[in-house]
Design a protein around this motif. Structure first.
Motif, PDB file in Angstrom:
ATOM      1  N   ASP A   1      -0.579  -3.990   6.070  1.00 30.53           N
ATOM      2  CA  ASP A   1      -1.143  -3.472   7.324  1.00 30.53           C
ATOM      3  C   ASP A   1      -2.629  -3.787   7.451  1.00 30.53           C
ATOM      4  OD1 ASP A   1       1.310  -2.417   7.941  1.00 30.53           O
ATOM      5  OD2 ASP A   1       0.699  -0.312   7.801  1.00 30.53           O
TER       6      ASP A   1
ATOM      7  N   ASP B   1       5.810   4.604   5.388  1.00 31.84           N
ATOM      8  CA  ASP B   1       6.704   3.610   5.998  1.00 31.84           C
ATOM      9  C   ASP B   1       6.874   2.368   5.117  1.00 31.84           C
ATOM     10  OD1 ASP B   1       3.968   3.380   6.686  1.00 31.84           O
ATOM     11  OD2 ASP B   1       4.401   2.066   8.380  1.00 31.84           O
ATOM     12  N   HIS B   2       5.991   2.218   4.130  1.00 30.56           N
ATOM     13  CA  HIS B   2       6.047   1.071   3.219  1.00 30.56           C
ATOM     14  C   HIS B   2       6.610   1.435   1.845  1.00 30.56           C
ATOM     15  CE1 HIS B   2       3.510  -1.511   5.864  1.00 30.56           C
ATOM     16  NE2 HIS B   2       3.248  -0.317   6.345  1.00 30.56           N
TER      17      HIS B   2
ATOM     18  N   HIS C   1       0.838  -1.198   0.000  1.00 26.95           N
ATOM     19  CA  HIS C   1       0.000   0.000   0.000  1.00 26.95           C
ATOM     20  C   HIS C   1       0.870   1.243   0.000  1.00 26.95           C
ATOM     21  CE1 HIS C   1       0.692  -0.651   4.299  1.00 26.95           C
ATOM     22  NE2 HIS C   1       0.207   0.552   4.576  1.00 26.95           N
TER      23      HIS C   1
END
Ligand SMILES: [Zn+2]
Ligand SMILES: [Zn+2]
Length: 220
Positions: A161, A70-71, A66
Protein backbone atom coordinates in the motif's frame (compact mmCIF):
# COMPACT_ATOMS: atom_id res chain seq x y z
CA UNK A 1 12.40 -18.86 -41.76
CA UNK A 2 11.31 -18.34 -38.25
CA UNK A 3 11.78 -15.50 -35.87
CA UNK A 4 14.03 -15.96 -32.89
CA UNK A 5 12.09 -17.01 -29.84
CA UNK A 6 11.32 -14.15 -27.47
CA UNK A 7 12.46 -14.64 -23.91
CA UNK A 8 9.43 -15.58 -21.88
CA UNK A 9 9.25 -14.27 -18.35
CA UNK A 10 9.20 -17.14 -15.88
CA UNK A 11 7.51 -14.88 -13.31
CA UNK A 12 3.73 -15.22 -13.25
CA UNK A 13 1.20 -13.34 -11.14
CA UNK A 14 -2.48 -13.69 -10.29
CA UNK A 15 -4.60 -11.44 -8.09
CA UNK A 16 -7.40 -12.56 -5.77
CA UNK A 17 -9.45 -9.75 -4.23
CA UNK A 18 -10.07 -10.48 -0.57
CA UNK A 19 -11.77 -8.92 2.46
CA UNK A 20 -14.35 -6.10 2.46
CA UNK A 21 -11.39 -3.80 1.67
CA UNK A 22 -10.91 -5.43 -1.78
CA UNK A 23 -7.29 -6.14 -1.11
CA UNK A 24 -5.16 -7.63 -3.90
CA UNK A 25 -3.92 -10.89 -2.42
CA UNK A 26 -1.25 -11.75 -5.01
CA UNK A 27 0.01 -15.13 -6.12
CA UNK A 28 3.52 -14.93 -7.57
CA UNK A 29 5.18 -17.98 -9.00
CA UNK A 30 8.10 -19.14 -11.07
CA UNK A 31 6.67 -20.90 -14.13
CA UNK A 32 9.83 -23.01 -14.50
CA UNK A 33 9.88 -24.56 -11.03
CA UNK A 34 6.15 -23.96 -10.28
CA UNK A 35 7.22 -22.69 -6.86
CA UNK A 36 5.35 -19.66 -5.62
CA UNK A 37 4.30 -17.40 -2.80
CA UNK A 38 1.09 -15.88 -1.48
CA UNK A 39 1.51 -12.15 -0.85
CA UNK A 40 -0.85 -10.64 1.73
CA UNK A 41 -3.53 -13.28 2.46
CA UNK A 42 -5.81 -10.85 4.31
CA UNK A 43 -8.78 -13.24 4.46
CA UNK A 44 -11.19 -15.31 2.33
CA UNK A 45 -8.77 -18.22 2.53
CA UNK A 46 -11.01 -20.69 0.69
CA UNK A 47 -11.03 -18.35 -2.32
CA UNK A 48 -7.24 -18.02 -2.12
CA UNK A 49 -6.78 -21.79 -1.91
CA UNK A 50 -8.97 -22.32 -4.98
CA UNK A 51 -6.90 -19.77 -6.91
CA UNK A 52 -3.68 -21.51 -5.83
CA UNK A 53 -5.05 -24.81 -7.15
CA UNK A 54 -5.95 -23.21 -10.49
CA UNK A 55 -2.38 -21.97 -11.01
CA UNK A 56 -0.89 -25.38 -10.28
CA UNK A 57 1.81 -23.74 -8.20
CA UNK A 58 3.35 -25.14 -5.07
CA UNK A 59 3.26 -22.56 -2.28
CA UNK A 60 6.72 -22.13 -0.74
CA UNK A 61 5.92 -19.34 1.69
CA UNK A 62 3.69 -16.42 2.58
CA UNK A 63 4.99 -12.86 2.21
CA UNK A 64 3.52 -9.88 4.07
CA UNK A 65 4.00 -6.30 2.83
CA UNK A 66 2.70 -4.77 6.08
CA UNK A 67 0.60 -5.38 9.16
CA UNK A 68 -2.87 -4.07 8.25
CA UNK A 69 -5.84 -6.39 8.67
CA UNK A 70 -6.76 -6.56 4.97
CA UNK A 71 -3.24 -7.82 4.19
CA UNK A 72 -2.28 -9.91 7.22
CA UNK A 73 -5.59 -10.97 8.84
CA UNK A 74 -5.61 -14.46 7.29
CA UNK A 75 -1.86 -15.12 7.31
CA UNK A 76 -1.66 -17.13 10.52
CA UNK A 77 -4.43 -19.52 9.49
CA UNK A 78 -3.10 -19.92 5.93
CA UNK A 79 0.35 -20.71 7.35
CA UNK A 80 -1.28 -23.48 9.38
CA UNK A 81 -3.35 -24.81 6.45
CA UNK A 82 -0.40 -24.89 4.01
CA UNK A 83 2.39 -25.75 6.44
CA UNK A 84 4.64 -22.93 5.19
CA UNK A 85 6.50 -20.01 6.75
CA UNK A 86 5.70 -16.30 6.80
CA UNK A 87 8.33 -13.75 5.77
CA UNK A 88 7.84 -10.01 6.37
CA UNK A 89 7.00 -7.34 7.00
CA UNK A 90 9.61 -5.20 8.80
CA UNK A 91 9.55 -5.58 12.58
CA UNK A 92 8.29 -2.00 12.99
CA UNK A 93 4.79 -3.38 12.23
CA UNK A 94 4.81 -5.76 15.21
CA UNK A 95 2.28 -3.58 17.06
CA UNK A 96 -0.16 -3.88 14.15
CA UNK A 97 0.30 -7.65 13.81
CA UNK A 98 -0.38 -8.11 17.53
CA UNK A 99 -3.60 -6.05 17.28
CA UNK A 100 -5.19 -7.88 14.33
CA UNK A 101 -7.76 -9.76 16.41
CA UNK A 102 -8.87 -6.50 17.99
CA UNK A 103 -9.18 -4.96 14.52
CA UNK A 104 -11.17 -7.98 13.35
CA UNK A 105 -13.74 -7.39 16.09
CA UNK A 106 -13.83 -3.67 15.29
CA UNK A 107 -14.47 -4.24 11.57
CA UNK A 108 -16.57 -7.38 12.25
CA UNK A 109 -14.35 -9.62 10.11
CA UNK A 110 -14.49 -13.21 11.42
CA UNK A 111 -11.52 -15.55 11.69
CA UNK A 112 -8.82 -12.91 12.00
CA UNK A 113 -5.79 -13.94 14.06
CA UNK A 114 -2.75 -12.12 15.39
CA UNK A 115 0.39 -13.26 13.61
CA UNK A 116 4.09 -13.48 14.34
CA UNK A 117 6.15 -13.92 11.17
CA UNK A 118 8.86 -16.59 10.98
CA UNK A 119 11.23 -14.04 9.51
CA UNK A 120 11.23 -10.25 9.83
CA UNK A 121 12.54 -8.44 6.77
CA UNK A 122 14.78 -5.38 6.54
CA UNK A 123 16.26 -3.16 3.84
CA UNK A 124 18.83 -5.12 1.86
CA UNK A 125 17.37 -8.55 2.64
CA UNK A 126 16.39 -10.88 -0.18
CA UNK A 127 13.54 -13.35 -0.53
CA UNK A 128 13.39 -16.22 -3.01
CA UNK A 129 10.44 -17.28 -5.12
CA UNK A 130 11.46 -20.47 -6.88
CA UNK A 131 14.62 -19.56 -8.78
CA UNK A 132 13.85 -15.83 -8.65
CA UNK A 133 15.35 -13.42 -6.14
CA UNK A 134 13.54 -10.36 -4.80
CA UNK A 135 15.22 -7.44 -3.03
CA UNK A 136 13.45 -6.14 0.08
CA UNK A 137 12.90 -2.37 0.28
CA UNK A 138 11.82 -0.92 3.64
CA UNK A 139 9.28 1.78 2.74
CA UNK A 140 7.77 3.28 5.92
CA UNK A 141 5.03 5.91 5.85
CA UNK A 142 1.77 4.04 5.20
CA UNK A 143 2.79 1.87 8.15
CA UNK A 144 6.15 1.89 9.96
CA UNK A 145 7.07 -1.60 8.76
CA UNK A 146 5.87 -1.57 5.14
CA UNK A 147 8.14 -3.36 2.68
CA UNK A 148 8.21 -3.67 -1.11
CA UNK A 149 9.62 -6.60 -3.11
CA UNK A 150 11.65 -5.98 -6.29
CA UNK A 151 12.92 -8.41 -8.93
CA UNK A 152 15.57 -6.61 -10.96
CA UNK A 153 15.75 -9.03 -13.91
CA UNK A 154 11.97 -9.15 -14.45
CA UNK A 155 11.60 -5.38 -13.87
CA UNK A 156 8.77 -6.12 -11.45
CA UNK A 157 7.86 -4.93 -7.97
CA UNK A 158 5.13 -5.58 -5.43
CA UNK A 159 4.71 -2.35 -3.47
CA UNK A 160 1.88 -3.15 -1.03
CA UNK A 161 0.00 0.00 0.00
CA UNK A 162 2.97 2.35 -0.48
CA UNK A 163 2.19 3.47 -4.04
CA UNK A 164 -0.98 3.06 -6.11
CA UNK A 165 -2.02 3.73 -9.68
CA UNK A 166 -2.74 7.48 -9.40
CA UNK A 167 -2.48 7.63 -5.62
CA UNK A 168 -0.40 6.77 -2.56
CA UNK A 169 -1.09 4.92 0.67
CA UNK A 170 -3.23 6.57 3.35
CA UNK A 171 -1.29 7.88 6.31
CA UNK A 172 -4.05 8.63 8.83
CA UNK A 173 -3.76 5.24 10.57
CA UNK A 174 -1.56 4.68 13.66
CA UNK A 175 2.14 4.99 12.78
CA UNK A 176 1.44 6.65 9.42
CA UNK A 177 3.36 9.68 8.15
CA UNK A 178 2.73 11.33 4.79
CA UNK A 179 6.15 13.00 4.66
CA UNK A 180 7.86 9.68 5.41
CA UNK A 181 5.73 7.92 2.77
CA UNK A 182 6.64 10.40 0.03
CA UNK A 183 10.29 10.08 1.03
CA UNK A 184 10.09 6.27 0.79
CA UNK A 185 8.57 6.51 -2.69
CA UNK A 186 11.12 9.11 -3.81
CA UNK A 187 14.17 7.38 -2.33
CA UNK A 188 13.30 3.69 -2.82
CA UNK A 189 10.68 3.19 -5.56
CA UNK A 190 11.24 5.89 -8.19
CA UNK A 191 14.95 4.97 -8.60
CA UNK A 192 13.98 1.39 -9.57
CA UNK A 193 13.40 2.65 -13.10
CA UNK A 194 10.53 3.93 -15.24
CA UNK A 195 10.13 0.56 -16.96
CA UNK A 196 9.39 -1.32 -13.73
CA UNK A 197 5.85 -2.70 -13.54
CA UNK A 198 4.24 -3.02 -10.15
CA UNK A 199 1.32 -4.66 -8.43
CA UNK A 200 -0.10 -2.83 -5.41
CA UNK A 201 -2.42 -3.67 -2.53
CA UNK A 202 -5.58 -2.15 -4.02
CA UNK A 203 -6.77 -1.44 -7.54
CA UNK A 204 -4.89 -1.86 -10.81
CA UNK A 205 -1.09 -1.88 -11.01
CA UNK A 206 1.02 0.55 -13.02
CA UNK A 207 4.61 1.36 -13.92
CA UNK A 208 7.05 3.48 -11.96
CA UNK A 209 7.45 5.81 -14.96
CA UNK A 210 3.70 6.38 -15.33
CA UNK A 211 3.41 7.29 -11.65
CA UNK A 212 6.53 9.47 -11.71
CA UNK A 213 5.01 11.49 -14.57
CA UNK A 214 1.31 11.59 -13.65
CA UNK A 215 0.71 10.72 -9.97
CA UNK A 216 -0.63 13.94 -8.38
CA UNK A 217 0.93 13.07 -5.01
CA UNK A 218 4.40 12.98 -6.58
CA UNK A 219 3.97 16.14 -8.63
CA UNK A 220 2.94 18.81 -6.13
ZN1 LIG B 1 -2.46 -0.88 4.50
ZN1 LIG C 1 -4.59 -2.28 2.24
Amino acid sequence: MSEAAQPVSPLKAAIVQVTPFQQNCTLLWDEVSKSGVVVDPGGDLDVIERAIAETGMKVEKILLTHGHIDHAGGADELRERLGVKIEGPHKADIILLEALEKQGKLYQIPGVRNVTPDRWLDEGDQVRIGELTFDVLHCPGHSPGSVAFFNREMRFAHVGDVLFNGSVGRTDLPGGSHATLIQSITDKLLPLGDDVQFICGHGPGSTIGHERRTNPFLND
